[in-house]
Design a protein around this motif. Structure first.
Motif, PDB file in Angstrom:
ATOM      1  N   ILE A 114     -32.614 -11.818  46.448  1.00  9.15           N
ATOM      2  CA  ILE A 114     -32.179 -10.881  47.486  1.00  9.15           C
ATOM      3  C   ILE A 114     -31.502 -11.597  48.652  1.00  9.15           C
ATOM      4  CG2 ILE A 114     -33.913  -9.142  46.900  1.00  9.15           C
ATOM      5  CD1 ILE A 114     -35.362  -9.930  49.520  1.00  9.15           C
ATOM      6  N   PHE A 115     -31.717 -12.904  48.779  1.00 10.77           N
ATOM      7  CA  PHE A 115     -31.073 -13.678  49.833  1.00 10.77           C
ATOM      8  C   PHE A 115     -29.764 -14.304  49.368  1.00 10.77           C
ATOM      9  CE2 PHE A 115     -35.280 -13.205  51.522  1.00 10.77           C
ATOM     10  CZ  PHE A 115     -35.071 -13.089  52.876  1.00 10.77           C
ATOM     11  N   GLY A 116     -29.247 -13.885  48.223  1.00 10.50           N
ATOM     12  CA  GLY A 116     -27.927 -14.294  47.779  1.00 10.50           C
ATOM     13  C   GLY A 116     -27.863 -15.444  46.796  1.00 10.50           C
ATOM     14  N   PHE A 117     -28.995 -15.962  46.339  1.00  9.71           N
ATOM     15  CA  PHE A 117     -28.956 -17.060  45.374  1.00  9.71           C
ATOM     16  C   PHE A 117     -28.290 -16.598  44.090  1.00  9.71           C
ATOM     17  CE2 PHE A 117     -31.977 -18.792  48.242  1.00  9.71           C
ATOM     18  CZ  PHE A 117     -31.874 -20.156  48.097  1.00  9.71           C
ATOM     19  N   GLY A 118     -27.331 -17.374  43.629  1.00  6.61           N
ATOM     20  CA  GLY A 118     -26.631 -17.074  42.389  1.00  6.61           C
ATOM     21  C   GLY A 118     -25.533 -16.036  42.525  1.00  6.61           C
ATOM     22  N   GLU A 119     -25.333 -15.540  43.726  1.00  7.51           N
ATOM     23  CA  GLU A 119     -24.318 -14.511  43.946  1.00  7.51           C
ATOM     24  C   GLU A 119     -22.954 -15.151  44.201  1.00  7.51           C
ATOM     25  OE1 GLU A 119     -23.860 -10.641  46.868  1.00  7.51           O
ATOM     26  OE2 GLU A 119     -25.781 -11.676  46.726  1.00  7.51           O
ATOM     27  N   ASP A 120     -21.912 -14.594  43.617  1.00  7.46           N
ATOM     28  CA  ASP A 120     -20.552 -15.063  43.859  1.00  7.46           C
ATOM     29  C   ASP A 120     -20.123 -14.565  45.230  1.00  7.46           C
ATOM     30  OD1 ASP A 120     -17.890 -15.768  43.913  1.00  7.46           O
ATOM     31  OD2 ASP A 120     -17.368 -14.746  42.043  1.00  7.46           O
ATOM     32  N   LEU A 121     -19.866 -15.470  46.143  1.00  5.95           N
ATOM     33  CA  LEU A 121     -19.499 -15.101  47.512  1.00  5.95           C
ATOM     34  C   LEU A 121     -17.992 -14.931  47.691  1.00  5.95           C
ATOM     35  CD1 LEU A 121     -21.998 -17.322  49.516  1.00  5.95           C
ATOM     36  CD2 LEU A 121     -22.204 -14.910  48.865  1.00  5.95           C
ATOM     37  N   HIS A 122     -17.232 -15.100  46.608  1.00  2.00           N
ATOM     38  CA  HIS A 122     -15.778 -14.888  46.620  1.00  2.00           C
ATOM     39  C   HIS A 122     -15.082 -15.707  47.721  1.00  2.00           C
ATOM     40  CE1 HIS A 122     -16.442 -11.751  43.701  1.00  2.00           C
ATOM     41  NE2 HIS A 122     -17.312 -11.188  44.519  1.00  2.00           N
ATOM     42  N   MET A 123     -15.396 -16.987  47.746  1.00  2.29           N
ATOM     43  CA  MET A 123     -14.741 -17.892  48.695  1.00  2.29           C
ATOM     44  C   MET A 123     -13.389 -18.324  48.135  1.00  2.29           C
ATOM     45  SD  MET A 123     -16.701 -18.488  51.408  1.00  2.29           S
ATOM     46  CE  MET A 123     -17.021 -16.745  51.455  1.00  2.29           C
ATOM     47  N   PRO A 124     -12.447 -18.664  49.022  1.00  2.00           N
ATOM     48  CA  PRO A 124     -11.126 -19.086  48.541  1.00  2.00           C
ATOM     49  C   PRO A 124     -11.097 -20.553  48.090  1.00  2.00           C
ATOM     50  CG  PRO A 124     -11.149 -19.009  50.927  1.00  2.00           C
ATOM     51  CD  PRO A 124     -12.483 -18.495  50.468  1.00  2.00           C
ATOM     52  N   PHE A 125     -12.247 -21.075  47.689  1.00  4.19           N
ATOM     53  CA  PHE A 125     -12.373 -22.436  47.181  1.00  4.19           C
ATOM     54  C   PHE A 125     -13.576 -22.477  46.261  1.00  4.19           C
ATOM     55  CE2 PHE A 125     -14.036 -22.080  51.488  1.00  4.19           C
ATOM     56  CZ  PHE A 125     -15.385 -22.294  51.271  1.00  4.19           C
ATOM     57  N   THR A 126     -13.693 -23.528  45.497  1.00  7.09           N
ATOM     58  CA  THR A 126     -14.777 -23.670  44.537  1.00  7.09           C
ATOM     59  C   THR A 126     -16.012 -24.236  45.225  1.00  7.09           C
ATOM     60  OG1 THR A 126     -13.168 -24.067  42.796  1.00  7.09           O
ATOM     61  CG2 THR A 126     -15.432 -24.739  42.354  1.00  7.09           C
ATOM     62  N   MET A 127     -17.151 -23.645  44.934  1.00  6.14           N
ATOM     63  CA  MET A 127     -18.436 -24.142  45.431  1.00  6.14           C
ATOM     64  C   MET A 127     -19.407 -24.182  44.270  1.00  6.14           C
ATOM     65  SD  MET A 127     -19.351 -22.259  49.083  1.00  6.14           S
ATOM     66  CE  MET A 127     -20.102 -20.905  48.240  1.00  6.14           C
ATOM     67  N   LYS A 128     -20.191 -25.230  44.194  1.00  4.86           N
ATOM     68  CA  LYS A 128     -21.269 -25.255  43.216  1.00  4.86           C
ATOM     69  C   LYS A 128     -22.325 -24.265  43.707  1.00  4.86           C
ATOM     70  CE  LYS A 128     -24.344 -28.299  40.723  1.00  4.86           C
ATOM     71  NZ  LYS A 128     -24.770 -29.651  40.463  1.00  4.86           N
ATOM     72  N   PRO A 129     -22.819 -23.390  42.826  1.00  7.52           N
ATOM     73  CA  PRO A 129     -23.788 -22.377  43.273  1.00  7.52           C
ATOM     74  C   PRO A 129     -25.098 -22.988  43.749  1.00  7.52           C
ATOM     75  CG  PRO A 129     -23.199 -22.086  40.940  1.00  7.52           C
ATOM     76  CD  PRO A 129     -22.490 -23.292  41.428  1.00  7.52           C
ATOM     77  N   ALA A 130     -25.744 -22.290  44.671  1.00  2.41           N
ATOM     78  CA  ALA A 130     -27.056 -22.717  45.150  1.00  2.41           C
ATOM     79  C   ALA A 130     -28.029 -22.780  43.979  1.00  2.41           C
ATOM     80  CB  ALA A 130     -27.571 -21.743  46.206  1.00  2.41           C
TER      81      ALA A 130
END
Length: 134
Positions: A2-18
């Motif tokens: 519920i705190f956003g772990f594993g959620e795609d945040l649609h950033m304009p760059f690549t991030m390794k997921p939490a």
């Protein structure tokens, strides 16, 4: 989650997921270590802001954006406002209380909250159990 772990945040760059752990929580020890900051939890600064946003917004999870006019998902209530305010008060006291571990960050006229890190002290290099903690 519920705190956003594993959620795609649609950033304009690549991030390794939490991640909570490298290979999943495999033991009670790793679960306990994770609870007080010594586990394998990995988050980017953007994910940290996202996860902590409910404590600043009365319980609403706010979606980050790095481009001002970029559209994001609408904030969603994930915890009760009272619960969020309890945590916010504790995070604020870390700075405002003379005994707070981040009291040196206090600036007159500014409301600052902080979560300081945990320290693991060992009496000798390489110690791995609690019997040798300093």
């Amino acid at each position: 989650k519920i705190f956003g772990f594993g959620e795609d945040l649609h950033m304009p760059f690549t991030m390794k997921p939490a991640q909570v752990s490298n290979d999943g929580i495999q033991s009670d020890i790793l679960l306990a270590d994770s609870a007080y900051g010594q586990g394998e939890l990995l988050m980017s600064p953007i994910e940290q802001v996202h996860a902590y946003s409910p404590f600043a917004t009365g319980g609403k999870l706010v979606y980050p954006r790095v481009i001002q006019d970029e559209k994001t998902a609408s904030p969603k209530q994930i915890i009760k406002e009272g619960s969020a305010n309890t945590v916010k008060d504790a995070l604020t006291k870390v700075v405002t209380s003379p005994n707070g571990t981040a009291h040196s960050l206090q600036i007159e006229g500014a409301d600052i909250a902080a979560k300081t890190g945990t320290a693991e002290l060992k009496s000798k290099q390489g110690a791995t159990d609690g019997t040798e903690n300093g």
